[in-house]
Write an enzyme that holds these catalytic residues in place. Structure first.
Site, PDB file in Angstrom:
ATOM      1  N   GLY A  72     -13.460 -38.012 -49.998  1.00  0.00           N
ATOM      2  CA  GLY A  72     -13.729 -38.606 -51.304  1.00  0.00           C
ATOM      3  C   GLY A  72     -14.172 -37.562 -52.309  1.00  0.00           C
ATOM      4  O   GLY A  72     -13.785 -37.602 -53.484  1.00  0.00           O
ATOM      5  N   THR A  73     -14.982 -36.618 -51.855  1.00  0.00           N
ATOM      6  CA  THR A  73     -15.477 -35.570 -52.749  1.00  0.00           C
ATOM      7  C   THR A  73     -14.322 -34.756 -53.312  1.00  0.00           C
ATOM      8  O   THR A  73     -14.271 -34.462 -54.508  1.00  0.00           O
ATOM      9  CB  THR A  73     -16.458 -34.646 -51.985  1.00  0.00           C
ATOM     10  OG1 THR A  73     -17.511 -35.453 -51.450  1.00  0.00           O
ATOM     11  CG2 THR A  73     -17.036 -33.582 -52.892  1.00  0.00           C
ATOM     12  N   ASN A 151     -22.852 -46.852 -54.298  1.00  0.00           N
ATOM     13  CA  ASN A 151     -23.064 -46.722 -52.857  1.00  0.00           C
ATOM     14  C   ASN A 151     -24.435 -47.196 -52.406  1.00  0.00           C
ATOM     15  O   ASN A 151     -24.602 -47.630 -51.277  1.00  0.00           O
ATOM     16  CB  ASN A 151     -22.839 -45.268 -52.410  1.00  0.00           C
ATOM     17  CG  ASN A 151     -23.469 -44.252 -53.329  1.00  0.00           C
ATOM     18  OD1 ASN A 151     -23.207 -44.228 -54.518  1.00  0.00           O
ATOM     19  ND2 ASN A 151     -24.314 -43.410 -52.778  1.00  0.00           N
ATOM     20  N   GLN A 179     -16.533 -46.565 -52.282  1.00  0.00           N
ATOM     21  CA  GLN A 179     -17.237 -47.679 -51.623  1.00  0.00           C
ATOM     22  C   GLN A 179     -16.519 -49.012 -51.791  1.00  0.00           C
ATOM     23  O   GLN A 179     -16.845 -49.971 -51.094  1.00  0.00           O
ATOM     24  CB  GLN A 179     -18.666 -47.803 -52.156  1.00  0.00           C
ATOM     25  CG  GLN A 179     -19.573 -46.642 -51.779  1.00  0.00           C
ATOM     26  CD  GLN A 179     -19.854 -46.561 -50.278  1.00  0.00           C
ATOM     27  OE1 GLN A 179     -19.592 -47.507 -49.511  1.00  0.00           O
ATOM     28  NE2 GLN A 179     -20.378 -45.434 -49.833  1.00  0.00           N
ATOM     29  N   GLY A 200     -11.386 -41.963 -46.307  1.00  0.00           N
ATOM     30  CA  GLY A 200     -11.041 -42.641 -45.060  1.00  0.00           C
ATOM     31  C   GLY A 200     -12.229 -43.130 -44.250  1.00  0.00           C
ATOM     32  O   GLY A 200     -12.213 -44.247 -43.715  1.00  0.00           O
ATOM     33  N   HIS A 201     -13.278 -42.309 -44.174  1.00  0.00           N
ATOM     34  CA  HIS A 201     -14.355 -42.663 -43.236  1.00  0.00           C
ATOM     35  C   HIS A 201     -15.223 -43.825 -43.690  1.00  0.00           C
ATOM     36  O   HIS A 201     -16.101 -44.274 -42.963  1.00  0.00           O
ATOM     37  CB  HIS A 201     -15.213 -41.431 -42.877  1.00  0.00           C
ATOM     38  CG  HIS A 201     -16.132 -40.934 -43.943  1.00  0.00           C
ATOM     39  ND1 HIS A 201     -17.485 -41.152 -43.896  1.00  0.00           N
ATOM     40  CD2 HIS A 201     -15.908 -40.217 -45.059  1.00  0.00           C
ATOM     41  CE1 HIS A 201     -18.060 -40.559 -44.947  1.00  0.00           C
ATOM     42  NE2 HIS A 201     -17.110 -39.996 -45.660  1.00  0.00           N
ATOM     43  N   THR A 237      -0.729 -27.567 -45.407  1.00  0.00           N
ATOM     44  CA  THR A 237      -0.123 -28.402 -44.373  1.00  0.00           C
ATOM     45  C   THR A 237      -0.950 -29.667 -44.158  1.00  0.00           C
ATOM     46  O   THR A 237      -2.175 -29.616 -44.086  1.00  0.00           O
ATOM     47  CB  THR A 237      -0.004 -27.604 -43.053  1.00  0.00           C
ATOM     48  OG1 THR A 237       0.772 -26.443 -43.338  1.00  0.00           O
ATOM     49  CG2 THR A 237       0.671 -28.419 -41.960  1.00  0.00           C
ATOM     50  N   CYS A 325     -36.803 -37.225 -47.628  1.00  0.00           N
ATOM     51  CA  CYS A 325     -37.938 -36.345 -47.418  1.00  0.00           C
ATOM     52  C   CYS A 325     -37.489 -34.889 -47.290  1.00  0.00           C
ATOM     53  O   CYS A 325     -36.611 -34.577 -46.515  1.00  0.00           O
ATOM     54  CB  CYS A 325     -38.642 -36.766 -46.136  1.00  0.00           C
ATOM     55  SG  CYS A 325     -40.128 -35.858 -45.838  1.00  0.00           S
TER      56      CYS A 325
HETATM   57  C1  PLP Z   1     -19.433 -43.506 -54.038  1.00  0.00           C
HETATM   58  C2  PLP Z   1     -19.092 -42.306 -53.201  1.00  0.00           C
HETATM   59  N1  PLP Z   1     -18.326 -41.352 -53.709  1.00  0.00           N
HETATM   60  C3  PLP Z   1     -17.972 -40.267 -52.999  1.00  0.00           C
HETATM   61  C4  PLP Z   1     -18.415 -40.094 -51.712  1.00  0.00           C
HETATM   62  C5  PLP Z   1     -18.010 -38.858 -50.961  1.00  0.00           C
HETATM   63  O1  PLP Z   1     -17.053 -39.162 -49.996  1.00  0.00           O
HETATM   64  P1  PLP Z   1     -16.777 -38.117 -48.805  1.00  0.00           P
HETATM   65  O2  PLP Z   1     -17.946 -38.198 -47.880  1.00  0.00           O
HETATM   66  O3  PLP Z   1     -15.515 -38.568 -48.171  1.00  0.00           O
HETATM   67  O4  PLP Z   1     -16.652 -36.771 -49.437  1.00  0.00           O
HETATM   68  C6  PLP Z   1     -19.243 -41.050 -51.138  1.00  0.00           C
HETATM   69  C7  PLP Z   1     -19.770 -40.876 -49.774  1.00  0.00           C
HETATM   70  O5  PLP Z   1     -20.819 -41.342 -49.433  1.00  0.00           O
HETATM   71  C8  PLP Z   1     -19.589 -42.200 -51.908  1.00  0.00           C
HETATM   72  O6  PLP Z   1     -20.364 -43.168 -51.416  1.00  0.00           O
END
Ligand code: PLP
Length: 404
Positions: A72-73, A151, A179, A200-201, A237, A325
């Protein structure tokens, strides 16, 4: 290990058995490179095409509008950076105060690089200030990036309305839907969203694979420059096994959407209702009827989130906290701060995020334990007296906000 009750699905999800099964051949005998001329490698390309088709179908998109990424990042970075690179004359970004660090930290970085960034405020219920959003967009705005659903609280933003607004002003709109995908129906064929990120995760595929939807005709620079993969939009790839896994997960998510919005939602509502009823000085964070069906964020006044998590952990319950923390100091998350949740409550905010794998028995177990845990912690906490807390968010600075 004792049985684990996993209600931290916004952090990550279990890989579905079907997903694992679909991936295995690509980790064993089907190891060819999909770009190879020979049949052994070339046959793999078909499975990538199928996965792309599945992801596109989940979103109501065209297959060629899907670019596979590593997470996602990466999708968020590729979207925002790709738009900025393709529109060099424009130097302004509009985003929100409650974005995930995948967008928020990137925008802070870009600010240091000379871009100007407007972070749109949210109210006490986590709802976006739509007037501020509209007023923020100028002729210099290159991209608006607002998450689909938060999230931490699960609050869903009116992304279709925002997309329409952006379209009317001629600005590209990106949404971080990491999310939301798989939890709420999304139909991009009837939408003005230009770019959408997913991971995906978060939907029972493995970690390390994601996708970026790029509406046909969107002018964007490639995120990884290299080979011709992903139509030149992301060289490298392909992570074949994980892409196949994501395709299977997308298909499962489409079929389970109804379960997510009925059974999972019912379990979430039960969990939330019972815990709030049985625990004094507790309240819900986020607009109740505008949330993801699986997420509940509850504040327990006068207790530390980390202490709650540790005690729940000792009971086999995996949840998540709105404070983190570092070197002994605690700081409420940027989301709780943006919502103006008082320090006494933000500190003890706890997120329960369910999935289709949670059972009624698990939810009953949690309901039976949480009120007792909070009671016990209040008895032993040095902060059990209301006046020993301060509402100043400056207290305990130095921690890091939760980032998933
Ligand atoms: C709203 C949101 N954006 C982006 C991400 C980042 O996704 P990834 O862990 O696949 O990089 C997350 C992961 O917690 C998320 O909750």
């Amino acid at each position: 290990m004792e049985k684990v009750i996993y209600v931290d699905n916004n952090a990550t999800t279990r890989v579905a058995d079907e997903v694992k099964e679909a991936m295995l051949p690509f980790l064993t005998e089907l190891y060819g490179n999909p770009s190879s001329m020979h049949t052994f490698g070339g046959q793999v390309a078909k499975y990538i095409r199928d996965a792309r088709e599945n992801v596109a179908q989940l979103l109501g998109a065209r297959p060629e509008e899907i670019v596979f990424t590593s997470c996602g990042t990466e999708s968020d970075n590729a979207a925002i950076m790709g738009i900025l690179r393709a529109n060099r004359g424009k130097r302004h970004i509009v985003t929100s105060r409650v974005e995930h660090p995948a967008v928020r930290s990137l925008c802070k970085y870009l600010e240091n690089e000379g871009y100007s960034v407007t972070e749109v405020a949210v109210d006490r219920e986590g709802l976006l200030d739509m007037q501020m959003l509209e007023d923020s967009i100028t002729d210099n705005t290159a991209v608006v990036s607002i998450m689909y659903a938060n999230n931490e609280t699960g609050v869903i933003f009116p992304v279709e309305e925002i997309a329409g607004l952006c379209k009317s002003k001629g600005v590209v709109f990106h949404t971080d839907a990491v999310q939301a995908v798989g939890k709420v129906p999304i139909d991009l064929s009837r939408s003005n969203i230009d770019l959408l990120s997913l991971s995906g995760h978060k939907l029972h595929a493995p970690k390390g694979v994601g996708a970026l939807y790029i509406r046909r005709g969107t002018s964007i620079s490639p995120c990884l420059i290299g080979g011709h993969q992903e139509r030149g939009r992301r060289g490298g790839t392909e992570n074949v096994a994980s892409i196949v896994g994501l395709g299977t997960a997308a298909d499962l998510a489409k079929r389970n959407m109804n379960v997510e919005n009925t059974r999972v939602k019912r379990l979430r509502d039960k969990l939330e209702k019972e815990i709030l009823a049985k625990t004094p000085d507790s309240f819900l964070n986020g607009k109740k009827d505008q949330r993801l069906p699986n997420t509940s964020n509850i504040s327990f006044e006068y207790v530390e989130g980390e202490a709650i998590l540790l005690m729940l952990d000792s009971l086999g319950i995996c949840a998540s906290s709105g404070s983190a923390c570092t070197s002994g100091s605690l700081e409420p998350s940027h989301v709780m701060r943006a919502m103006g949740i008082p320090f006494t409550a933000a500190h003890g905010s706890t997120r329960f995020s369910l999935s289709i794998y949670n059972t009624e028995e698990e939810i009953d177990y949690i309901i039976g334990r949480v009120p007792k845990v909070i009671k016990r912690l209040r008895e032993i906490s040095p902060f059990n007296k209301k006046d020993s807390f301060t509402s100043d968010f400056g207290v305990g600075l130095g921690g890091h906000p939760r980032s998933h």
